[in-house]
Every structure is written in structure tokens, then in C-alpha cells.
Design a protein around this motif. Structure first.
Motif, PDB file in Angstrom:
ATOM      1  N   GLU A 251       0.848  -1.187   0.000  1.00 11.49           N
ATOM      2  CA  GLU A 251       0.000   0.000   0.000  1.00 11.49           C
ATOM      3  C   GLU A 251       0.884   1.238   0.000  1.00 11.49           C
ATOM      4  O   GLU A 251       1.682   1.454   0.920  1.00 11.49           O
ATOM      5  N   VAL A 252       0.739   2.047  -1.028  1.00  4.76           N
ATOM      6  CA  VAL A 252       1.558   3.238  -1.211  1.00  4.76           C
ATOM      7  C   VAL A 252       0.653   4.462  -1.143  1.00  4.76           C
ATOM      8  O   VAL A 252      -0.360   4.539  -1.839  1.00  4.76           O
ATOM      9  N   PHE A 253       1.020   5.429  -0.299  1.00  2.00           N
ATOM     10  CA  PHE A 253       0.207   6.621  -0.124  1.00  2.00           C
ATOM     11  C   PHE A 253       0.729   7.741  -1.020  1.00  2.00           C
ATOM     12  O   PHE A 253       1.933   7.990  -1.081  1.00  2.00           O
ATOM     13  N   GLU A 254      -0.194   8.397  -1.703  1.00  3.48           N
ATOM     14  CA  GLU A 254       0.183   9.462  -2.632  1.00  3.48           C
ATOM     15  C   GLU A 254       0.946  10.564  -1.907  1.00  3.48           C
ATOM     16  O   GLU A 254       0.553  11.002  -0.826  1.00  3.48           O
ATOM     17  N   SER A 255       2.035  11.024  -2.515  1.00  4.76           N
ATOM     18  CA  SER A 255       2.900  12.009  -1.883  1.00  4.76           C
ATOM     19  C   SER A 255       3.122  13.200  -2.790  1.00  4.76           C
ATOM     20  O   SER A 255       3.134  13.072  -4.022  1.00  4.76           O
ATOM     21  N   CYS A 256       3.327  14.379  -2.182  1.00  7.52           N
ATOM     22  CA  CYS A 256       3.735  15.558  -2.960  1.00  7.52           C
ATOM     23  C   CYS A 256       5.053  16.096  -2.414  1.00  7.52           C
ATOM     24  O   CYS A 256       5.321  17.294  -2.431  1.00  7.52           O
ATOM     25  N   THR A 257       5.898  15.172  -1.922  1.00  2.00           N
ATOM     26  CA  THR A 257       7.188  15.537  -1.348  1.00  2.00           C
ATOM     27  C   THR A 257       8.289  14.678  -1.999  1.00  2.00           C
ATOM     28  O   THR A 257       8.061  14.061  -3.037  1.00  2.00           O
ATOM     29  N   ASN A 258       9.448  14.643  -1.356  1.00  2.00           N
ATOM     30  CA  ASN A 258      10.558  13.813  -1.844  1.00  2.00           C
ATOM     31  C   ASN A 258      10.655  12.496  -1.094  1.00  2.00           C
ATOM     32  O   ASN A 258      11.714  11.869  -1.053  1.00  2.00           O
ATOM     33  N   PHE A 259       9.558  12.069  -0.481  1.00  2.00           N
ATOM     34  CA  PHE A 259       9.505  10.768   0.194  1.00  2.00           C
ATOM     35  C   PHE A 259       8.125  10.158   0.004  1.00  2.00           C
ATOM     36  O   PHE A 259       7.177  10.822  -0.417  1.00  2.00           O
ATOM     37  N   ILE A 260       8.029   8.869   0.335  1.00  2.00           N
ATOM     38  CA  ILE A 260       6.773   8.139   0.177  1.00  2.00           C
ATOM     39  C   ILE A 260       6.469   7.370   1.461  1.00  2.00           C
ATOM     40  O   ILE A 260       7.366   6.742   2.042  1.00  2.00           O
ATOM     41  N   LEU A 261       5.216   7.418   1.881  1.00  2.00           N
ATOM     42  CA  LEU A 261       4.752   6.619   3.006  1.00  2.00           C
ATOM     43  C   LEU A 261       4.257   5.274   2.476  1.00  2.00           C
ATOM     44  O   LEU A 261       3.468   5.225   1.525  1.00  2.00           O
ATOM     45  N   VAL A 262       4.731   4.180   3.097  1.00  2.00           N
ATOM     46  CA  VAL A 262       4.418   2.832   2.618  1.00  2.00           C
ATOM     47  C   VAL A 262       3.986   1.953   3.789  1.00  2.00           C
ATOM     48  O   VAL A 262       4.615   1.979   4.854  1.00  2.00           O
ATOM     49  N   ASP A 263       2.938   1.194   3.578  1.00  2.00           N
ATOM     50  CA  ASP A 263       2.533   0.171   4.554  1.00  2.00           C
ATOM     51  C   ASP A 263       2.960  -1.185   4.004  1.00  2.00           C
ATOM     52  O   ASP A 263       2.338  -1.727   3.101  1.00  2.00           O
ATOM     53  N   THR A 264       4.052  -1.722   4.558  1.00  2.00           N
ATOM     54  CA  THR A 264       4.581  -2.998   4.065  1.00  2.00           C
ATOM     55  C   THR A 264       3.900  -4.196   4.715  1.00  2.00           C
ATOM     56  O   THR A 264       3.935  -5.297   4.174  1.00  2.00           O
ATOM     57  N   LYS A 265       3.333  -3.969   5.921  1.00  2.00           N
ATOM     58  CA  LYS A 265       2.725  -5.043   6.722  1.00  2.00           C
ATOM     59  C   LYS A 265       3.741  -6.147   7.060  1.00  2.00           C
ATOM     60  O   LYS A 265       3.359  -7.287   7.355  1.00  2.00           O
ATOM     61  N   VAL A 266       5.019  -5.816   7.005  1.00  2.00           N
ATOM     62  CA  VAL A 266       6.081  -6.782   7.308  1.00  2.00           C
ATOM     63  C   VAL A 266       6.643  -6.490   8.704  1.00  2.00           C
ATOM     64  O   VAL A 266       7.097  -5.378   8.963  1.00  2.00           O
ATOM     65  N   PRO A 267       6.628  -7.463   9.616  1.00  2.00           N
ATOM     66  CA  PRO A 267       7.190  -7.248  10.955  1.00  2.00           C
ATOM     67  C   PRO A 267       8.691  -6.944  10.895  1.00  2.00           C
ATOM     68  O   PRO A 267       9.410  -7.515  10.069  1.00  2.00           O
ATOM     69  N   ASN A 268       9.115  -6.017  11.735  1.00  2.00           N
ATOM     70  CA  ASN A 268      10.543  -5.683  11.863  1.00  2.00           C
ATOM     71  C   ASN A 268      11.185  -5.301  10.532  1.00  2.00           C
ATOM     72  O   ASN A 268      12.366  -5.563  10.307  1.00  2.00           O
ATOM     73  N   ILE A 269      10.412  -4.663   9.669  1.00  2.00           N
ATOM     74  CA  ILE A 269      10.918  -4.356   8.333  1.00  2.00           C
ATOM     75  C   ILE A 269      12.114  -3.403   8.373  1.00  2.00           C
ATOM     76  O   ILE A 269      13.058  -3.544   7.587  1.00  2.00           O
ATOM     77  N   VAL A 270      12.086  -2.443   9.297  1.00  8.73           N
ATOM     78  CA  VAL A 270      13.186  -1.461   9.362  1.00  8.73           C
ATOM     79  C   VAL A 270      14.489  -2.144   9.748  1.00  8.73           C
ATOM     80  O   VAL A 270      15.536  -1.900   9.130  1.00  8.73           O
ATOM     81  N   LYS A 271      14.418  -3.016  10.728  1.00  3.44           N
ATOM     82  CA  LYS A 271      15.614  -3.746  11.170  1.00  3.44           C
ATOM     83  C   LYS A 271      16.142  -4.649  10.062  1.00  3.44           C
ATOM     84  O   LYS A 271      17.356  -4.744   9.838  1.00  3.44           O
TER      85      LYS A 271
END
Length: 316
Positions: A251-271
Motif C-alpha cells: 500500500e503506497v500513499f500518494e505524496s507531494c514531497t521527496n519521500f513516500i509513506l508505505v505500509d509494508t505489513k512486514v514485521p521488523n521491516i526497518v531492522k
């Protein structure tokens, strides 16, 4: 920014380094103000420069908000804002953005606006414009000091900067860290209504910014072609990144900046991304498990990110 500013800007910093043992002329500070006035179409006396947006927050909120008083802000918002307000002895009154559109309830915001307010527009981390001109005018008519953070203006091209002529306690915050590609130079701009602008002490503020930073800012404003080229590249790469993420079923949220908000639904995705050498902003505590904010980089950086992310998702 994924790329540094051009040689025309970097060379100015190199040249003044040889005079770093001297204080800069106060004229240099005012030259940058004049150039930014030309860029925005706003009078230069309304424009102030500091090495950090934090200093503007201090200047304004310490002037109007009593110790322990509240400042109203959207939630989520610029992640360091609440931390700094707490450090200064203020409370932050959160107004949560409405889901799933991430819009701000302006009437609720106004009811909570006792002393002063802050709104990042576009909002960080959602990447969305959360208030329009009509909403900002409604809040400004309250007479309370209000800071509208337009740090991502060059990407969205939406501004209410002209409203500072009408509302004496309205301020617009801008940055050289994003589209001007000068994050390390630490240059923030505040464009103010009458009362806020006249509250700054010119000779004190003018010497807070370093000589190399002012020289680079002057050169950048005289060579704005590179800003337009960088923004065009980032917007093109943002579209590419959005499509690649959607192809992964995210799920990708529409952005008007130089970044994007994303819902990966993946546990510990950042790590898991970090263990592969990829850094993203962790929003699991703010928006829920799996939410990340991804900065738009070069095409090869995007490809590497997608390659790693695809492998993580398949193995999940």
C-alpha cells in the motif's frame, strides 16, 4: 537530497573558507534575504535566516507561550517537533489526522488553539497537504501565532506565503535542506507577518549563520536552475518508486514531497532493511507495524532498495 549542489555553489563555500578567521559582513546576510525576497515575491524585511528551524520555534514560542503552556500540532508530524517543545517546557496538544485520507480537522485544531500552533504542510511523514488556504486563514484569524512549515514547497508548489502580509502573527517556514540540496549547510528561512518579523533583532540573528552557509545560499539563489533540475529528477524517480512498490503488492500513499509513506505489513521491516544496508524511517510506533517512510533517491538506489525489499517479502 540524493545529489550535492553544483560546483557554482560549492566553490563559493571553498572561497570563503580562506577567510574563516573573520566574521562575515552583515551585508552578506542581507544579500541572501534580498535574493530570497526575489524568489518568493515577499518583502525582504519579512525574511529571516537561521541555522535551524528549531531556533525559529524558540524565538516565537518563547515569546508568546508561557512555561507549561500548550502548542497545537498535527499528529503525526515532524518527528523532532514534539521533542523540542518538551525540551523548552511546553506541552504539545495533538490533533490526529483523519484516516485514511490523513486530513486535519481544522475546527478541532482551532478549539485547542489556546496559545500557538504549528502545521507542517505538506505533512511529514504522510507526504500530503493537510490544510488549504481557507483553513490557514481561518486559523490565522484567531490571532494566535501560527507557523506553517513549507519545507517541501519546491516539490508540491503549494504555498500561502502571501498571507503574511494580512496576518501579523503568521509565519511560513522554508528550508535549504531539501530541494536546494544543502542539508549540511543548516539553512532555514522564516517569512513572517508584521508582528513576528519586527520581533527579531537584526544584528543578533545575522551572525548566527556561518559564512560558508551564507555564501552557498547566495550562490544557490543565483543558480536556481539546479533546483528545478533536481526536483524534476526526484519527481520522476518518485513515480518510478511508487510503481515498483505497488508491483510488490504494498500500500503506497500518494505524496507531494521527496519521500513516500508505505505500509509494508512486514514485521521488523526497518531492522531487516538496515541489516542489508538500507535506511528508512520507522513509523511502526506512529502509524502501526510495517509503516515506513522512504526517501526518493537515485534510480540505482531505488533498484537496490526494491531488490532487497522483494527478497524480504518473499521470505516473510
Amino acid at each position: 537530497a540524493p545529489l550535492p549542489p553544483p560546483k557554482e555553489v560549492l566553490q563559493e563555500a571553498i572561497q570563503v573558507i580562506h577567510k574563516i578567521n573573520r566574521y562575515h559582513s552583515i551585508d552578506l546576510y542581507d544579500e541572501v534575504r534580498e535574493l530570497y525576497a526575489e524568489y518568493t515575491g515577499i518583502e525582504s524585511w519579512r525574511i529571516w535566516i537561521q541555522p535551524s528551524s528549531d531556533l525559529f520555534f524558540e524565538e516565537i514560542y518563547l515569546r508568546y507561550v508561557p512555561y507549561g503552556g500548550s502548542i497545537v500540532a498535527p499528529y503525526p508530524s515532524y518527528y523532532l517537533f514534539e521533542e523540542q517543545m518538551k525540551f523548552l517546557g511546553f506541552n504539545v496538544e495533538r490533533v490526529e489526522l483523519s484516516l485514511p485520507s490523513f486530513t486535519l480537522d481544522v475546527n478541532k485544531y482551532l478549539r485547542q488553539l489556546k496559545y500557538a500552533g504549528y502545521i507542517d504542510n505538506p505533512n511529514n511523514p504522510t507526504g500530503k497537504l493537510i490544510v488549504n488556504r481557507e483553513c490557514i486563514e481561518k486559523l490565522s484569524r484567531s490571532g494566535k501565532p501560527l507557523i506553517i512549515d513549507e519545507s517541501y514547497y519546491e516539490f508540491c508548489k503549494y504555498t500561502v506565503v502571501d498571507l503574511v502580509r494580512r496576518y501579523p502573527r503568521l509565519s511560513i517556514l522554508r528550508s535549504f535542506s531539501k530541494a536546494f540540496a544543502m542539508a549540511g549547510a543548516r539553512i532555514s528561512i522564516l517569512i513572517c507577518g508584521d508582528e513576528i518579523a519586527k520581533g527579531f533583532h537584526h544584528d543578533i540573528v545575522a551572525y548566527r549563520v556561518s559564512t560558508p552557509s551564507l555564501a552557498m545560499a547566495k550562490a544557490a539563489l543565483m543558480n536556481r536552475w539546479y533546483v528545478e533540475e533536481l526536483v524534476d529528477m526526484i519527481l520522476e524517480n518518485r513515480r518510478y518508486l511508487e510503481e515498483e512498490l505497488k508491483n510488490l503488492g504494498l500500500e503506497v500513499f500518494e505524496s507531494c514531497t521527496n519521500f513516500i509513506l508505505v505500509d509494508t505489513k512486514v514485521p521488523n521491516i526497518v531492522k531487516r532493511l538496515r541489516s542489508n544496508g538500507i535506511l528508512v524511517k520507522d513509523l511502526s510506533e506512529t502509524l502501526g507495524q510495517g509503516f515506513i517512510r522512504v526517501s526518493v533517491g537515485l534510480r540505482e538506489e531505488i533498484d537496490q532498495f526494491i531488490h532487497v525489499l522483494r527478497r524480504i517479502i518473499k521470505g516473510n
